[in-house]
Design a protein around this motif. Structure first.
Motif, short mmCIF file in Angstrom:
data_model
loop_
_atom_site.label_atom_id
_atom_site.label_comp_id
_atom_site.label_asym_id
_atom_site.label_seq_id
_atom_site.Cartn_x
_atom_site.Cartn_y
_atom_site.Cartn_z
N VAL A 99 22.07 4.94 -22.66
CA VAL A 99 21.29 5.44 -21.53
C VAL A 99 20.53 6.67 -22.00
N THR A 100 19.23 6.67 -21.78
CA THR A 100 18.40 7.81 -22.16
C THR A 100 17.90 8.51 -20.91
N VAL A 101 18.09 9.82 -20.87
CA VAL A 101 17.59 10.64 -19.77
C VAL A 101 16.46 11.49 -20.32
N ALA B 133 27.72 10.86 -18.48
CA ALA B 133 28.66 10.90 -19.60
C ALA B 133 30.09 11.07 -19.12
N GLY B 134 30.27 11.87 -18.07
CA GLY B 134 31.61 12.05 -17.53
C GLY B 134 32.14 10.83 -16.82
N LEU C 126 29.64 4.67 -22.51
CA LEU C 126 28.22 4.54 -22.82
C LEU C 126 27.76 5.62 -23.78
N HIS C 127 26.67 5.36 -24.47
CA HIS C 127 26.03 6.37 -25.31
C HIS C 127 24.94 7.02 -24.47
N VAL C 128 25.16 8.26 -24.08
CA VAL C 128 24.20 8.98 -23.23
C VAL C 128 23.41 9.93 -24.09
N SER D 82 17.11 1.83 -25.90
CA SER D 82 17.76 2.36 -24.71
C SER D 82 17.87 1.24 -23.67
N SER D 83 19.10 0.94 -23.25
CA SER D 83 19.30 -0.12 -22.26
C SER D 83 18.85 0.30 -20.87
N LEU D 84 18.92 1.60 -20.57
CA LEU D 84 18.48 2.14 -19.29
C LEU D 84 17.85 3.50 -19.57
N THR D 85 16.60 3.68 -19.14
CA THR D 85 15.88 4.92 -19.42
C THR D 85 15.50 5.58 -18.10
N LEU D 86 15.96 6.82 -17.92
CA LEU D 86 15.80 7.52 -16.65
C LEU D 86 14.82 8.68 -16.80
N TRP D 87 13.97 8.84 -15.80
CA TRP D 87 12.95 9.90 -15.78
C TRP D 87 13.44 11.02 -14.88
N ALA D 88 13.71 12.18 -15.46
CA ALA D 88 14.30 13.30 -14.71
C ALA D 88 13.34 14.48 -14.62
N ILE D 89 12.07 14.17 -14.33
CA ILE D 89 11.05 15.21 -14.22
C ILE D 89 10.36 15.06 -12.87
#
Length: 362
Positions: free
Chosen positions: A132-134, A149-150, A155-157, A214-221
């Motif tokens: 997972v990529t943030v 991650a917690g 998963l690999h975060v 990245s299996s799941l890519t999250l946009w945190a902006i």
């Protein structure tokens, strides 16, 4: 007095409740795209399944306030028009539509309710070892990566940002990075230029030329304001925020108060600690006007920033009233408890209209 509140986040909800408390005979209608009050500060918990961010709006509003689910298309001369064609007149209006995200193609935004739900569903489909990529090195990205991650140590975060925790002091930044490392989060200081696709997975490409799957890519902006003010002809600054006077009224329509992320208030940071005082002060000013008194200038100072690093760790950064950071910070379980207290107080203030803040720097 007919009052319409557009948006039921922290600013809009506290404005409606505070005005209803001070002007009981006001007819107040809150218009919101969904029937829930969403705690944006808990969206990372919603995604990870460690908490809930939505509360029925009916339980957040004082008796006598009308709530309506809908999206406002335009604000005209004393009237709002909804996307379904319905319209509603007003004598005064609070514009509290907040901010939103414009995610890069191939990513899921974590700063909106809809994006958080999509991210939660995507996370549930991942298997051990998936990545997972943030994207976003600010507090939203840090909290999202830490929470995931917690909650999912299988998963690999990965957290990617051109800078990590740039709003904090150097010592606090080091502590945040240490907390991320303890949780197993890979930190990459670089800029994402593209998120492509390869055999069902997303390939994240960086400015340096590096790339990874990245299996799941999250946009945190969060960096965008909804277009309602622009469509309605309100004067805005270069960022798309409504220009307001010292009383938080639109500079080209004194019947409209703009509060929260969508208001162009000098020195304001996008957070609930900004939205709640603005919503409360604007409501106080309208109550003064209704009572034949003069409105008072808005003033608000900051005390610091708080963030969680999972459920058992956190950091609270002390700041001056003008929001410049001090060297002082606290971290660990005490900071996690403090952050939880801040989040609870923000919701309590929105629901009860009981909220206090310090004045700004002189």
């Amino acid at each position: 007095m007919r009052v319409v509140v557009v948006g039921a986040g922290y600013a809009g909800t506290i404005a409606a409740n505070r005005l209803a408390k001070k002007v009981p005979d006001a007819g107040i209608t809150v218009i919101n795209p969904r029937p829930d009050f969403v705690e944006r500060v808990r969206l990372h918990e919603q995604i990870a399944g460690t908490g809930q961010a939505a509360t029925p709006l009916a339980s957040m509003l004082r008796a006598g306030i009308t709530s309506r689910v809908g999206t406002v298309d335009t604000i005209g001369d004393g009237r709002v028009t909804l996307e379904d064609g319905a319209s509603l007149g007003f004598d005064y209006l609070f514009l509290a539509v907040g901010s939103t995200a414009v995610p890069m193609a191939g990513t899921v935004p974590v700063g909106t309710w809809e994006g958080a739900e999509q991210a939660r569903a995507g996370l549930a489909e991942l298997s051990a070892g998936d990545a997972v990529t943030v994207i976003g090195g600010g507090l939203t990205g840090i909290e999202t990566a830490s929470e995931l991650a917690g909650a999912r140590p299988d998963l690999h975060v990965r957290l990617v940002g051109s800078s990590i925790a740039a709003s904090l002091s150097p010592g606090a930044r080091q502590r945040v990075c240490a907390g991320l490392e303890r949780l197993g989060v890979e930190v990459v200081e670089d800029m994402v230029v593209e998120v492509g696709s390869r055999r069902g997975d997303r390939v994240v490409r960086l400015r340096s030329g590096a790339k990874f799957v990245s299996s799941l890519t999250l946009w945190a902006i969060l960096a965008s304001i909804p277009g309602l003010a622009a469509r309605s002809g309100l004067e805005m600054n270069s960022e798309g925020r409504v220009r307001v006077d010292e009383f938080l009224r639109s500079v080209n329509d004194a019947r409209i108060f703009a509060v929260g992320d969508c208001a162009a208030v000098s020195g304001a940071r996008l957070c609930c600690a900004t939205a709640s005082p603005q919503g409360a002060h604007a409501a106080d000013n309208l109550a003064r006007i209704a009572q034949g008194r003069k409105p008072e200038p808005y003033s608000m100072g900051y005390a610091g920033q708080a963030l969680s690093l999972g459920r058992k760790d956190g950091l609270v950064q002390a700041s001056r009233r003008d929001d410049t950071v001090r060297r002082l910070y606290i971290a660990g379980r005490a900071a996690a408890v403090a952050k939880e207290g801040v989040s609870r107080y923000a919701k309590y203030g929105a629901r009860t209209a009981n909220y206090a803040w310090i004045p700004g720097a002189k």
